[in-house]
Scaffold this motif. Sequence first.
Motif, short mmCIF file in Angstrom:
data_model
loop_
_atom_site.label_atom_id
_atom_site.label_comp_id
_atom_site.label_asym_id
_atom_site.label_seq_id
_atom_site.Cartn_x
_atom_site.Cartn_y
_atom_site.Cartn_z
N GLY A 1 3.90 -38.52 -31.59
CA GLY A 1 5.14 -37.79 -31.84
C GLY A 1 5.51 -36.92 -30.66
N ASP A 2 5.78 -35.65 -30.92
CA ASP A 2 6.14 -34.71 -29.86
C ASP A 2 4.96 -33.84 -29.43
OD1 ASP A 2 8.77 -35.52 -29.56
OD2 ASP A 2 9.47 -34.21 -31.18
N LYS A 3 3.76 -34.28 -29.74
CA LYS A 3 2.57 -33.52 -29.37
C LYS A 3 1.92 -34.12 -28.12
CE LYS A 3 1.69 -32.11 -34.12
NZ LYS A 3 2.20 -30.73 -33.91
N TYR A 4 1.51 -33.22 -27.21
CA TYR A 4 0.98 -33.64 -25.91
C TYR A 4 -0.24 -32.82 -25.54
CZ TYR A 4 5.60 -35.64 -25.79
OH TYR A 4 6.73 -36.33 -26.12
N ARG A 5 -0.98 -33.33 -24.59
CA ARG A 5 -2.08 -32.58 -24.00
C ARG A 5 -1.89 -32.58 -22.49
NH1 ARG A 5 -7.15 -34.28 -26.52
NH2 ARG A 5 -6.55 -32.65 -28.00
N VAL A 6 -1.76 -31.38 -21.93
CA VAL A 6 -1.60 -31.22 -20.49
C VAL A 6 -2.91 -30.68 -19.93
CG1 VAL A 6 -0.33 -30.05 -18.66
CG2 VAL A 6 0.87 -30.81 -20.72
N PHE B 1 6.51 -30.40 -27.94
CA PHE B 1 7.83 -30.34 -27.31
C PHE B 1 8.84 -29.98 -28.39
CE2 PHE B 1 11.63 -32.98 -25.92
CZ PHE B 1 12.08 -32.03 -25.01
N ASN B 2 9.51 -28.83 -28.22
CA ASN B 2 10.44 -28.34 -29.24
C ASN B 2 11.85 -28.88 -29.07
OD1 ASN B 2 8.50 -26.84 -30.55
ND2 ASN B 2 8.92 -24.98 -29.39
N GLY B 3 12.10 -29.59 -27.96
CA GLY B 3 13.41 -30.17 -27.76
C GLY B 3 14.14 -29.59 -26.57
N SER B 4 15.39 -30.00 -26.42
CA SER B 4 16.22 -29.54 -25.31
C SER B 4 17.58 -29.12 -25.86
CB SER B 4 16.40 -30.65 -24.27
OG SER B 4 17.02 -31.78 -24.86
N ALA B 5 18.24 -28.23 -25.13
CA ALA B 5 19.55 -27.74 -25.58
C ALA B 5 20.26 -27.10 -24.40
CB ALA B 5 19.39 -26.73 -26.71
N THR B 6 21.59 -26.97 -24.54
CA THR B 6 22.39 -26.23 -23.58
C THR B 6 22.74 -24.89 -24.20
OG1 THR B 6 23.32 -28.27 -22.66
CG2 THR B 6 24.50 -26.22 -22.21
N PHE C 1 8.62 -25.63 -25.17
CA PHE C 1 7.29 -26.09 -25.56
C PHE C 1 6.53 -24.93 -26.20
CE2 PHE C 1 8.56 -28.43 -21.81
CZ PHE C 1 8.19 -29.74 -22.07
N GLU C 2 5.63 -25.24 -27.12
CA GLU C 2 4.71 -24.22 -27.61
C GLU C 2 3.36 -24.86 -27.88
OE1 GLU C 2 5.36 -22.61 -31.56
OE2 GLU C 2 6.83 -24.20 -31.95
N GLY C 3 2.30 -24.07 -27.73
CA GLY C 3 0.97 -24.62 -27.96
C GLY C 3 -0.10 -23.65 -27.54
N GLY C 4 -1.30 -24.18 -27.33
CA GLY C 4 -2.39 -23.30 -26.97
C GLY C 4 -3.65 -24.04 -26.60
N ALA C 5 -4.69 -23.26 -26.36
CA ALA C 5 -6.00 -23.80 -25.99
C ALA C 5 -7.05 -22.75 -26.31
CB ALA C 5 -6.04 -24.15 -24.51
N LYS D 1 -8.43 -17.47 -27.75
CA LYS D 1 -7.35 -18.42 -27.98
C LYS D 1 -6.18 -18.07 -27.08
CE LYS D 1 -8.46 -19.26 -32.87
NZ LYS D 1 -7.93 -19.22 -34.26
N LEU D 2 -5.76 -19.01 -26.25
CA LEU D 2 -4.59 -18.82 -25.40
C LEU D 2 -3.36 -19.39 -26.10
CD1 LEU D 2 -6.08 -19.92 -21.95
CD2 LEU D 2 -5.95 -17.61 -22.92
N ASN D 3 -2.24 -18.68 -26.01
CA ASN D 3 -1.01 -19.10 -26.68
C ASN D 3 0.13 -19.17 -25.68
OD1 ASN D 3 -2.34 -18.70 -29.34
ND2 ASN D 3 -2.22 -16.54 -28.76
N PHE D 4 0.89 -20.27 -25.76
CA PHE D 4 2.01 -20.48 -24.85
C PHE D 4 3.27 -20.77 -25.65
CE2 PHE D 4 -1.90 -21.83 -22.85
CZ PHE D 4 -1.85 -21.25 -21.60
N ASP D 5 4.34 -20.08 -25.32
CA ASP D 5 5.66 -20.36 -25.88
C ASP D 5 6.63 -20.34 -24.71
OD1 ASP D 5 7.86 -20.73 -27.49
OD2 ASP D 5 7.27 -19.23 -28.95
N ILE D 6 7.05 -21.52 -24.30
CA ILE D 6 7.75 -21.67 -23.02
C ILE D 6 9.18 -22.16 -23.19
CG2 ILE D 6 7.74 -22.86 -20.79
CD1 ILE D 6 5.42 -20.90 -21.14
N SER D 7 10.09 -21.45 -22.55
CA SER D 7 11.47 -21.91 -22.40
C SER D 7 11.75 -22.03 -20.92
CB SER D 7 12.45 -20.91 -23.04
OG SER D 7 13.79 -21.32 -22.86
#
Length: 207
Positions: free
Chosen positions: A122-127, A146-151, A161-165, A192-198
């Motif tokens: 789906g929209d889940k990834y591992r970087v 991946f939360n999507g794209s928008a203008t 994007f949001e996620g963690g490790a 726990k690391l948390n990422f919420d990226i725009s």
Amino acid sequence: MALFNRKNNDTPTAATTTAAVDPALAALTGDYTIDPAHSSIGFTVRHAMVTNVRGSFGEHEGSLKLDGSNPAGSAASIDVKIASVDTGIADRDGHLVSGDFFDAEKFPLMTFRSTAAEQLGGDKYRVTGDLTIKDVTRPLAIDLEFNGSATDVYGNERVGFEGGADILRSDWGLTWNAALETGGVMVSDKVKLNFDISAIKAAAPQA
């Protein structure tokens, strides 16, 4: 929407390879700058064995390079200013930036440089990439959605994007601790690391 190549055990043909390119995905191709005003990089750590302390880094910058036609060519880079750590308690923040922990005066930045990415479904990834804290660099895998794209209302093209490790801080030389009278330690090794990226897409160069 898939940002990275799906794993497929079938041998691709020219026709299937061409069909796999999603026009909407290809349209995301470009260079992006992480928007610090609408992004957060934080952490959660167990304190005194009974509760969690949460914090974040207020100053950070980074970039994304997305290639929608060849997702394996995508990359990410993030620099975090250690002295900007904020747990809501000034004395605790001061301890974190001291030599007992991050030694921010000598090592002012924490950095991440991606080396690979894969789709988990789906929209889940591992970087995967290299995380450097102090003078130690070790591999880190970050699970993201991946939360999507928008203008936005200002005409900026954004992706989110949001996620963690989970990491062991001792792997990066962050070993300070204190024993509790009742057993255990003051600060857990696991963090726990948390990422919420725009991120905002750079304008196309003028012809």
